[in-house]
Motif scaffolding. Structure first.
Motif, PDB file in Angstrom:
ATOM      1  N   LYS A  82      48.857  43.480  48.730  1.00  0.00           N
ATOM      2  CA  LYS A  82      47.770  43.209  49.087  1.00  0.00           C
ATOM      3  C   LYS A  82      48.041  42.214  50.462  1.00  0.00           C
ATOM      4  N   HIS A  83      47.861  42.739  51.689  1.00  0.00           N
ATOM      5  CA  HIS A  83      48.472  41.978  52.916  1.00  0.00           C
ATOM      6  C   HIS A  83      47.902  40.663  53.267  1.00  0.00           C
ATOM      7  N   PHE A  84      46.553  40.463  52.954  1.00  0.00           N
ATOM      8  CA  PHE A  84      46.042  39.082  53.364  1.00  0.00           C
ATOM      9  C   PHE A  84      45.783  38.186  52.326  1.00  0.00           C
ATOM     10  N   ILE A  85      46.498  38.140  51.349  1.00  0.00           N
ATOM     11  CA  ILE A  85      46.241  37.094  50.001  1.00  0.00           C
ATOM     12  C   ILE A  85      47.548  36.283  50.236  1.00  0.00           C
ATOM     13  N   LYS A  86      47.198  34.944  50.267  1.00  0.00           N
ATOM     14  CA  LYS A  86      48.162  34.032  50.284  1.00  0.00           C
ATOM     15  C   LYS A  86      48.592  33.487  48.924  1.00  0.00           C
ATOM     16  N   SER A  87      47.664  33.398  48.077  1.00  0.00           N
ATOM     17  CA  SER A  87      48.124  33.102  46.689  1.00  0.00           C
ATOM     18  C   SER A  87      46.935  33.520  45.863  1.00  0.00           C
ATOM     19  N   CYS A  88      47.198  33.417  44.527  1.00  0.00           N
ATOM     20  CA  CYS A  88      46.329  33.927  43.383  1.00  0.00           C
ATOM     21  C   CYS A  88      46.614  33.033  42.163  1.00  0.00           C
ATOM     22  N   ALA A  89      45.303  32.590  41.712  1.00  0.00           N
ATOM     23  CA  ALA A  89      45.484  31.796  40.620  1.00  0.00           C
ATOM     24  C   ALA A  89      44.627  32.152  39.332  1.00  0.00           C
ATOM     25  N   VAL A  90      45.132  32.284  38.076  1.00  0.00           N
ATOM     26  CA  VAL A  90      44.216  32.547  37.014  1.00  0.00           C
ATOM     27  C   VAL A  90      44.220  31.598  35.976  1.00  0.00           C
ATOM     28  N   LYS A  91      43.122  31.732  35.135  1.00  0.00           N
ATOM     29  CA  LYS A  91      42.995  30.538  34.135  1.00  0.00           C
ATOM     30  C   LYS A  91      43.917  30.777  32.754  1.00  0.00           C
ATOM     31  N   GLU A  92      43.991  29.723  32.275  1.00  0.00           N
ATOM     32  CA  GLU A  92      44.759  29.663  31.054  1.00  0.00           C
ATOM     33  C   GLU A  92      44.351  30.492  30.015  1.00  0.00           C
ATOM     34  N   GLY A  93      45.030  31.443  29.437  1.00  0.00           N
ATOM     35  CA  GLY A  93      44.534  32.568  28.506  1.00  0.00           C
ATOM     36  C   GLY A  93      44.426  33.792  29.126  1.00  0.00           C
ATOM     37  N   PHE A  94      44.531  33.889  30.536  1.00  0.00           N
ATOM     38  CA  PHE A  94      44.268  35.142  31.051  1.00  0.00           C
ATOM     39  C   PHE A  94      45.142  36.284  30.511  1.00  0.00           C
ATOM     40  N   ALA A  95      44.583  37.551  30.290  1.00  0.00           N
ATOM     41  CA  ALA A  95      45.008  38.556  29.408  1.00  0.00           C
ATOM     42  C   ALA A  95      44.853  39.907  30.118  1.00  0.00           C
ATOM     43  N   ASN A  96      44.730  39.871  31.486  1.00  0.00           N
ATOM     44  CA  ASN A  96      44.617  41.087  32.247  1.00  0.00           C
ATOM     45  C   ASN A  96      43.560  42.227  31.348  1.00  0.00           C
ATOM     46  N   ALA A  97      42.390  41.595  30.914  1.00  0.00           N
ATOM     47  CA  ALA A  97      41.332  42.057  30.166  1.00  0.00           C
ATOM     48  C   ALA A  97      39.972  41.981  30.930  1.00  0.00           C
ATOM     49  N   VAL A  98      39.050  42.826  30.470  1.00  0.00           N
ATOM     50  CA  VAL A  98      37.810  42.949  31.116  1.00  0.00           C
ATOM     51  C   VAL A  98      36.890  41.719  31.317  1.00  0.00           C
ATOM     52  N   GLY A  99      36.344  41.119  32.281  1.00  0.00           N
ATOM     53  CA  GLY A  99      36.008  39.747  32.218  1.00  0.00           C
ATOM     54  C   GLY A  99      36.909  38.601  32.868  1.00  0.00           C
ATOM     55  N   ASP A 100      38.153  38.718  32.774  1.00  0.00           N
ATOM     56  CA  ASP A 100      39.010  37.624  33.336  1.00  0.00           C
ATOM     57  C   ASP A 100      38.736  37.683  35.015  1.00  0.00           C
ATOM     58  N   THR A 101      38.912  36.398  35.249  1.00  0.00           N
ATOM     59  CA  THR A 101      38.673  36.256  36.854  1.00  0.00           C
ATOM     60  C   THR A 101      40.195  35.578  37.348  1.00  0.00           C
ATOM     61  N   ARG A 102      40.055  35.806  38.746  1.00  0.00           N
ATOM     62  CA  ARG A 102      41.112  35.240  39.645  1.00  0.00           C
ATOM     63  C   ARG A 102      40.505  34.603  40.809  1.00  0.00           C
ATOM     64  N   ASP A 103      41.343  33.433  41.380  1.00  0.00           N
ATOM     65  CA  ASP A 103      40.970  32.773  42.537  1.00  0.00           C
ATOM     66  C   ASP A 103      41.896  32.952  43.635  1.00  0.00           C
ATOM     67  N   VAL A 104      41.484  33.695  44.659  1.00  0.00           N
ATOM     68  CA  VAL A 104      42.153  34.131  45.790  1.00  0.00           C
ATOM     69  C   VAL A 104      42.163  33.201  46.931  1.00  0.00           C
ATOM     70  N   ASN A 105      43.508  32.933  47.650  1.00  0.00           N
ATOM     71  CA  ASN A 105      43.398  32.295  48.741  1.00  0.00           C
ATOM     72  C   ASN A 105      43.797  33.237  49.939  1.00  0.00           C
ATOM     73  N   VAL A 106      43.172  33.494  50.747  1.00  0.00           N
ATOM     74  CA  VAL A 106      42.991  34.403  52.002  1.00  0.00           C
ATOM     75  C   VAL A 106      44.083  33.823  53.103  1.00  0.00           C
ATOM     76  N   ILE A 107      44.873  34.579  53.904  1.00  0.00           N
ATOM     77  CA  ILE A 107      45.498  33.769  54.789  1.00  0.00           C
ATOM     78  C   ILE A 107      44.766  33.714  56.259  1.00  0.00           C
ATOM     79  N   SER A 108      45.250  32.725  56.783  1.00  0.00           N
ATOM     80  CA  SER A 108      44.252  32.458  58.150  1.00  0.00           C
ATOM     81  C   SER A 108      44.104  33.585  58.873  1.00  0.00           C
TER      82      SER A 108
END
Length: 212
Positions: A82-108
């Motif tokens: 994905k072109h416009f994403i600068k970084s992505c962070a997930v919480k401890e215990g992330f399992a790539n399962a339904v309900g998991d979340t991610r915090d994305v920083n978008v490029i300027s």
């Protein structure tokens, strides 16, 4: 009289169901569309309410579907294609399962800074992934998206088709056409990069473990 008017107003506000499965999709041949029409009806149909818009895009990839899916399914690494994403962070215990979340920083340069997103569906067998934007500093309110990966073949060749659809609110001050044009452009660029990444993996031999 007032009840009748209220009932009529309620009926008018019922969401309209998208018709992506009833007309050909840009990027698909007629044969591909007919083969995938059932999938489109199942996974890429939305109820679109007043002040919302929806779209469906397709991308052909010259790589096995296993390789393509190995990139798409990584909810924790959207920046891989994905072109416009600068970084992505997930919480401890992330399992790539339904309900998991991610915090994305978008490029300027975009009308967004951050985005908090929730994984709504991930099906490795059918190769379906969907997410919703649930927070952050951006203008894509109530954005929901589904991506499906399909291996097709014919005349001795095998290729993959990726379908990605979304529904989103139209921001105040924007038109439905403006919103769809912006979102379509972002999705299309991402799908094109996905194709490039997957095809490079095959050329470089990195996708062999996914094919085996």
């Amino acid at each position: 009289m007032e009840k009748a008017e209220a009932s009529e107003e309620h009926e008018q506000k019922q969401p309209d169901e998208t018709t992506h499965h009833q007309a050909s999709v840009a990027g698909l041949t007629q044969d591909e569309f007919y083969e995938l029409r059932g999938v489109i009806a199942e996974f890429h149909t939305y109820g679109v309410g007043l002040g919302q818009c929806s779209s469906l895009l397709a991308q052909r990839v010259q790589a096995p579907s296993n390789v393509v899916w190995s990139v798409v399914r990584r909810f924790d690494k959207p920046q891989a294609y994905k072109h416009f994403i600068k970084s992505c962070a997930v919480k401890e215990g992330f399992a790539n399962a339904v309900g998991d979340t991610r915090d994305v920083n978008v490029i300027s340069g975009l009308p967004a800074e951050t985005s908090t997103e929730r994984l709504d569906v991930v099906d490795d067998e059918r190769r379906v992934m969907g997410f919703s934007i649930i927070g952050g500093e951006h203008r894509l309110r109530n954005y929901r998206s589904v991506t499906t990966v399909h291996e097709l073949g014919g005349e001795g060749r095998i290729w993959t088709v990726v379908l990605e659809s979304y529904v989103v609110d139209v921001p105040e001050g924007n038109t439905e056409d403006d919103t769809r044009l912006f979102a379509d452009t972002v999705v299309r660029l991402n799908l094109q990069k996905l194709a490039s990444v997957a095809e490079s993996m095959v050329r470089d031999g990195e996708g062999m473990s996914q094919v085996m």
